[in-house]
Scaffold this motif. Sequence first.
Motif, mmCIF file in Angstrom:
data_model
loop_
_atom_site.group_PDB
_atom_site.id
_atom_site.type_symbol
_atom_site.label_atom_id
_atom_site.label_comp_id
_atom_site.label_asym_id
_atom_site.label_seq_id
_atom_site.Cartn_x
_atom_site.Cartn_y
_atom_site.Cartn_z
ATOM 1 N N GLY A 95 0.798 -1.220 0.000
ATOM 2 C CA GLY A 95 0.000 0.000 0.000
ATOM 3 C C GLY A 95 0.826 1.264 0.000
ATOM 4 N N ASP A 96 1.954 1.269 0.726
ATOM 5 C CA ASP A 96 2.797 2.468 0.770
ATOM 6 C C ASP A 96 3.388 2.785 -0.596
ATOM 7 O OD1 ASP A 96 4.356 0.108 0.994
ATOM 8 O OD2 ASP A 96 6.030 1.237 1.851
ATOM 9 N N VAL A 97 3.798 1.764 -1.345
ATOM 10 C CA VAL A 97 4.348 1.973 -2.680
ATOM 11 C C VAL A 97 3.229 2.369 -3.641
ATOM 12 C CG1 VAL A 97 5.646 0.933 -4.579
ATOM 13 C CG2 VAL A 97 6.183 0.290 -2.231
ATOM 14 N N LEU A 98 2.115 1.680 -3.566
ATOM 15 C CA LEU A 98 0.992 1.976 -4.462
ATOM 16 C C LEU A 98 0.480 3.400 -4.294
ATOM 17 C CD1 LEU A 98 -0.947 -1.383 -4.156
ATOM 18 C CD2 LEU A 98 0.249 -0.528 -6.188
ATOM 19 N N SER A 99 0.564 3.919 -3.081
ATOM 20 C CA SER A 99 0.082 5.282 -2.836
ATOM 21 C C SER A 99 0.917 6.322 -3.578
ATOM 22 C CB SER A 99 0.073 5.585 -1.339
ATOM 23 O OG SER A 99 1.400 5.680 -0.840
ATOM 24 N N LYS A 103 -2.012 6.997 -11.055
ATOM 25 C CA LYS A 103 -3.357 6.533 -11.389
ATOM 26 C C LYS A 103 -3.336 5.069 -11.847
ATOM 27 C CE LYS A 103 -7.297 7.900 -14.199
ATOM 28 N NZ LYS A 103 -7.777 8.836 -15.213
ATOM 29 N N HIS A 104 -4.063 4.222 -11.093
ATOM 30 C CA HIS A 104 -4.121 2.791 -11.396
ATOM 31 C C HIS A 104 -5.353 2.177 -10.745
ATOM 32 C CE1 HIS A 104 -2.325 2.874 -7.390
ATOM 33 N NE2 HIS A 104 -2.849 1.667 -7.231
ATOM 34 N N LYS A 105 -5.650 0.945 -11.141
ATOM 35 C CA LYS A 105 -6.692 0.137 -10.511
ATOM 36 C C LYS A 105 -6.060 -1.198 -10.150
ATOM 37 C CE LYS A 105 -10.498 2.233 -13.018
ATOM 38 N NZ LYS A 105 -11.599 2.026 -13.939
ATOM 39 N N LEU A 106 -6.630 -1.864 -9.130
ATOM 40 C CA LEU A 106 -6.067 -3.124 -8.658
ATOM 41 C C LEU A 106 -6.997 -4.302 -8.839
ATOM 42 C CD1 LEU A 106 -4.407 -2.314 -5.216
ATOM 43 C CD2 LEU A 106 -3.292 -2.797 -7.381
ATOM 44 N N GLY A 107 -6.398 -5.446 -9.144
ATOM 45 C CA GLY A 107 -7.025 -6.750 -9.052
ATOM 46 C C GLY A 107 -6.250 -7.516 -7.984
ATOM 47 N N LYS A 108 -6.439 -8.823 -7.868
ATOM 48 C CA LYS A 108 -5.751 -9.595 -6.831
ATOM 49 C C LYS A 108 -4.235 -9.578 -7.006
ATOM 50 C CE LYS A 108 -5.564 -13.983 -4.468
ATOM 51 N NZ LYS A 108 -6.093 -15.320 -4.329
ATOM 52 N N SER A 109 -3.747 -9.977 -8.161
ATOM 53 C CA SER A 109 -2.301 -9.914 -8.401
ATOM 54 C C SER A 109 -2.034 -9.175 -9.705
ATOM 55 C CB SER A 109 -1.690 -11.311 -8.429
ATOM 56 O OG SER A 109 -2.242 -12.078 -9.461
ATOM 57 N N CYS A 110 -2.951 -8.303 -10.065
ATOM 58 C CA CYS A 110 -2.835 -7.563 -11.308
ATOM 59 C C CYS A 110 -3.145 -6.091 -11.058
ATOM 60 C CB CYS A 110 -3.815 -8.148 -12.330
ATOM 61 S SG CYS A 110 -3.564 -7.561 -13.982
ATOM 62 N N LEU A 124 7.112 2.195 -10.009
ATOM 63 C CA LEU A 124 6.765 0.883 -10.573
ATOM 64 C C LEU A 124 7.952 -0.069 -10.456
ATOM 65 C CD1 LEU A 124 4.861 -1.059 -11.973
ATOM 66 C CD2 LEU A 124 5.557 -0.057 -14.169
ATOM 67 N N SER A 125 9.154 0.406 -10.727
ATOM 68 C CA SER A 125 10.349 -0.418 -10.577
ATOM 69 C C SER A 125 10.509 -0.879 -9.126
ATOM 70 C CB SER A 125 11.591 0.360 -11.033
ATOM 71 O OG SER A 125 12.750 -0.407 -10.854
ATOM 72 N N GLU A 126 10.281 0.021 -8.205
ATOM 73 C CA GLU A 126 10.332 -0.314 -6.776
ATOM 74 C C GLU A 126 9.312 -1.399 -6.432
ATOM 75 O OE1 GLU A 126 9.422 1.980 -2.559
ATOM 76 O OE2 GLU A 126 9.914 3.195 -4.321
#
Length: 144
Positions: A95-99, A103-110, A124-126
């Motif tokens: 969550g900390d990296v995604l924040s 702009k993106h949307k999430l699935g389970k592993s996608c 994204l590299s991180e």
Amino acid sequence: MPRSANKTVPTEQNVADFLASIQPTRKAEEAHVLDRLFRETTGYAPVMWGPSIIGYGRYHYRYASGREGDFLATGFSPRKAAHSIYIMPGYADFGDVLSRLGKHKLGKSCLYMNKLPDIDLDVLSELIKAGLERLDGIWPVEPT
């Protein structure tokens, strides 16, 4: 117990040929950027998994049920609607990296992103590195 057959498996399809076939041009250009990013971040050569997923690294899993198989460690697919980014342990612990990603949307592993200018490629590299490290702690990741 025998390995169950996964629908998504490595193929002999040439990655460069696949990248050259992507339409429209903007999506193809962005797919080339993602390919470079994944190569540089992982150090792995790309392999086609199924008809449209480019994977980097692989791992062998075995569940308590006895089901086992091989799958890509990380990768992406330049889908028509959005780029799909695959981080195999899933995104729950990132969550900390995604924040900071954009702009993106999430699935389970996608993770889905419409266009690359919407995200921070360094983040994204991180995220790719963090996903590989977490996956390698569960099932060893092998190079492709």
